[in-house]
Design an enzyme around this catalytic site. Structure first.
Site, PDB file in Angstrom:
ATOM      1  N   ALA A  45       0.855  -1.193   0.000  1.00 29.53           N
ATOM      2  CA  ALA A  45       0.000   0.000   0.000  1.00 29.53           C
ATOM      3  C   ALA A  45       0.887   1.238   0.000  1.00 29.53           C
ATOM      4  O   ALA A  45       1.795   1.363   0.836  1.00 29.53           O
ATOM      5  CB  ALA A  45      -0.898   0.013   1.226  1.00 29.53           C
ATOM      6  N   ARG A  47       1.005   5.726  -0.699  1.00 34.33           N
ATOM      7  CA  ARG A  47       0.143   6.909  -0.719  1.00 34.33           C
ATOM      8  C   ARG A  47      -0.083   7.350  -2.159  1.00 34.33           C
ATOM      9  O   ARG A  47      -1.192   7.675  -2.556  1.00 34.33           O
ATOM     10  CB  ARG A  47       0.804   8.024   0.096  1.00 34.33           C
ATOM     11  CG  ARG A  47      -0.198   9.010   0.642  1.00 34.33           C
ATOM     12  CD  ARG A  47       0.407   9.939   1.621  1.00 34.33           C
ATOM     13  NE  ARG A  47       1.860  10.048   1.437  1.00 34.33           N
ATOM     14  CZ  ARG A  47       2.665  10.613   2.311  1.00 34.33           C
ATOM     15  NH1 ARG A  47       2.181  11.087   3.410  1.00 34.33           N
ATOM     16  NH2 ARG A  47       3.964  10.699   2.090  1.00 34.33           N
ATOM     17  N   GLY A 136      18.172   1.942  13.628  1.00 38.28           N
ATOM     18  CA  GLY A 136      18.305   1.468  12.244  1.00 38.28           C
ATOM     19  C   GLY A 136      18.843   0.067  12.110  1.00 38.28           C
ATOM     20  O   GLY A 136      18.179  -0.909  12.466  1.00 38.28           O
ATOM     21  N   LYS A 207      12.708   6.212  21.042  1.00 39.74           N
ATOM     22  CA  LYS A 207      13.581   5.017  21.006  1.00 39.74           C
ATOM     23  C   LYS A 207      14.028   4.647  22.423  1.00 39.74           C
ATOM     24  O   LYS A 207      14.115   3.459  22.765  1.00 39.74           O
ATOM     25  CB  LYS A 207      14.780   5.279  20.089  1.00 39.74           C
ATOM     26  CG  LYS A 207      14.356   5.421  18.627  1.00 39.74           C
ATOM     27  CD  LYS A 207      15.457   6.029  17.780  1.00 39.74           C
ATOM     28  CE  LYS A 207      15.049   6.132  16.317  1.00 39.74           C
ATOM     29  NZ  LYS A 207      15.944   6.960  15.520  1.00 39.74           N
TER      30      LYS A 207
HETATM   31  N1  HSE Z   1      15.042   9.867  11.562  1.00 37.85           N
HETATM   32  C1  HSE Z   1      15.653   8.768  12.214  1.00 37.85           C
HETATM   33  C2  HSE Z   1      17.109   9.114  12.460  1.00 37.85           C
HETATM   34  C3  HSE Z   1      15.554   7.531  11.337  1.00 37.85           C
HETATM   35  O1  HSE Z   1      17.605  10.092  11.905  1.00 37.85           O
HETATM   36  O2  HSE Z   1      17.756   8.419  13.219  1.00 37.85           O
HETATM   37  C4  HSE Z   1      15.757   6.270  12.109  1.00 37.85           C
HETATM   38  O3  HSE Z   1      14.797   6.095  13.104  1.00 37.85           O
END
Ligand code: HSE
Length: 435
Positions: A45, A47, A136, A207
């Protein structure tokens, strides 16, 4: 008989989504071997289906309605990479209710609605895998849930936002302006759709809330995480920090102090030679201290297409193998049995501080400033005041003070009072210092 394929639907085809599609389409054989069965991406899906993308995806699997993914009975897993906490929450809850496992990178949703999402997954006997939600490509969720499972975690601190670390590195190494560095981070695909979430510390705090849940088994209300971002950070403070032998990093920290849990997000001065001060660009790093293992450091790219896709696809493989389901059940995260360690009030946290004031360059000013600090029982470790140069001096000069340990509340009260002195212009700039 060949094993049946794992059918995957995906919501969102942005930076990370295209990376996931790339891995699933281009590495089919390798991934099937690791998963013990083929991984088949059969619906996505998006946008805007007409948006040009640098990857070939058959039109037949693209839809512009997320409901088409959620309601597709052939799917085993829904990968949610759209972000946000409104309709994506509904998409996840509905997918779980219709018997699908979830893989998500949505840190905002887990940090603020983790219990609702996890309770729903438990109700329908499905699992939620979220390795990509923190740092990440670094497998920190796996490290905490599995590799470090034998430990009582004593503390963790990390650089968790690639965009902020990229900006701080550029400002520090090339003297780039904050704005230029931010625009570059956006171009490279590190930043959130709304980069305010990156630079004001919100993304890092999301986080941290997830890491605290896993490391300490505790649900910390998002509003209880004290956070300061890098949006107001000035090049001048980076220069003074360097002069003092420190770098400035946006740190997320959680630690147990006298039986209480302390958490915060803030720019912090770190000794230049310390491992976290050496983390450059979009890299992230998390230092985790366990009672058995001691000090560990987890390092890698914390943002961007392929590093984050690496974590998403690892979760998909874990579901295909059946590992994610077992971990999900045994960890019992965001449950009623979460621990309730009392929180350490931020005013009671002990720290050294960097303090910068713009002061009048005239007799008695230094005495006024140091007297006020003395009245608050704040001890000075060092002072820098450079001779004002030529026309730019304006009768004013920067005064930088490094303090010894002080309670945060006491230090902030003193800093506020300092700004009321006639000889001080503007506000006091201050950051914690860690040696
Ligand atoms: N915007 C986030 C960062 C991407 O710059 O770390 C990863 O969560």
């Amino acid at each position: 008989m060949p094993a049946s394929s794992l059918k995957i639907g995906m919501i969102g085809l942005g930076v990370v989504g295209t990376g996931v599609a790339k891995l699933l389409f281009e590495q089919q054989e390798r991934l099937a071997k690791k998963a013990g069965r083929p991984l088949e991406l059969t619906k996505i899906a998006v946008r805007d289906p007409s948006k040009p993308r640098d990857i070939n995806i058959p039109d037949s699997i693209i839809t512009s309605h997320w409901e088409d993914v959620v309601n597709d009975p052939s799917l085993d897993v829904v990968v949610e990479l759209a972000g946000g906490t409104t309709w994506t929450k509904k998409a996840i809850l509905d997918s779980l209710a219709s018997g699908k496992h979830i893989v998500t990178a949505n840190k905002a949703l887990l940090a603020t609605h983790g219990k609702e999402v996890f309770d729903c997954a438990r109700k329908y006997n499905r699992c939620v895998a979220f390795e990509a939600s923190v740092a990440g490509g670094i497998p920190i969720i796996g490290a905490l849930t599995q590799g470090l499972a034998a430990n009582k975690i004593i503390g963790l601190r990390g650089i968790l936002n690639g965009t902020c670390n990229f900006i701080l590195t550029s400002m520090s190494e090339t003297g780039d302006s904050y704005q230029n560095a931010l625009e570059e981070a956006q171009k490279l695909g590190f930043a959130e759709a709304d980069p305010t979430m990156d630079v004001d510390g919100t993304d890092t705090a999301h986080k941290l809330a997830i890491l605290v849940q896993i490391a300490f088994g505790q649900t910390v209300p998002f509003s209880a995480i004290d956070r300061v971002g890098i949006a107001g950070l000035n090049n001048i403070d980076i220069h003074f920090a360097h002069e003092l032998g420190y770098g400035i990093k946006l740190l997320a920290e959680a630690w147990i102090n006298d039986g209480k849990l302390a958490v915060h997000v803030s720019p912090v001065l770190l000794r230049m030679h310390s491992p976290l001060a050496q983390v450059r660009g979009a890299y992230n790093a998390i230092q985790v201290i366990g009672d058995a293992v001691g000090d560990t450091l987890h390092y890698g790219l914390g943002a961007g297409r392929m590093p984050t896709a690496s974590s998403v696809v690892a979760d998909i493989i874990d579901i295909a193998v059946g590992r994610a389901q077992n971990t999900f059940t045994s960890m019992n995260l965001w449950s009623d049995s979460s621990s309730v360690t009392p929180m350490l009030l931020s005013d009671d946290v002990n720290s050294r501080y960097y303090l910068r004031l713009l002061v009048e360059d005239k007799p008695g000013v230094l005495a006024d400033v140091t007297r006020l600090l003395a009245n608050h029982q704040i001890s000075i470790a060092s002072i820098i005041q450079h001779e004002a140069q030529g026309e730019n001096a304006n009768g004013k000069v920067q005064l930088v003070i490094m303090t010894h340990l002080s309670k945060c509340g006491k230090f902030k009260a003193a800093a506020k009072e300092l700004t009321r002195l006639d000889c001080v212009s503007g506000s006091a700039v201050h950051y914690p210092v860690e040696d």
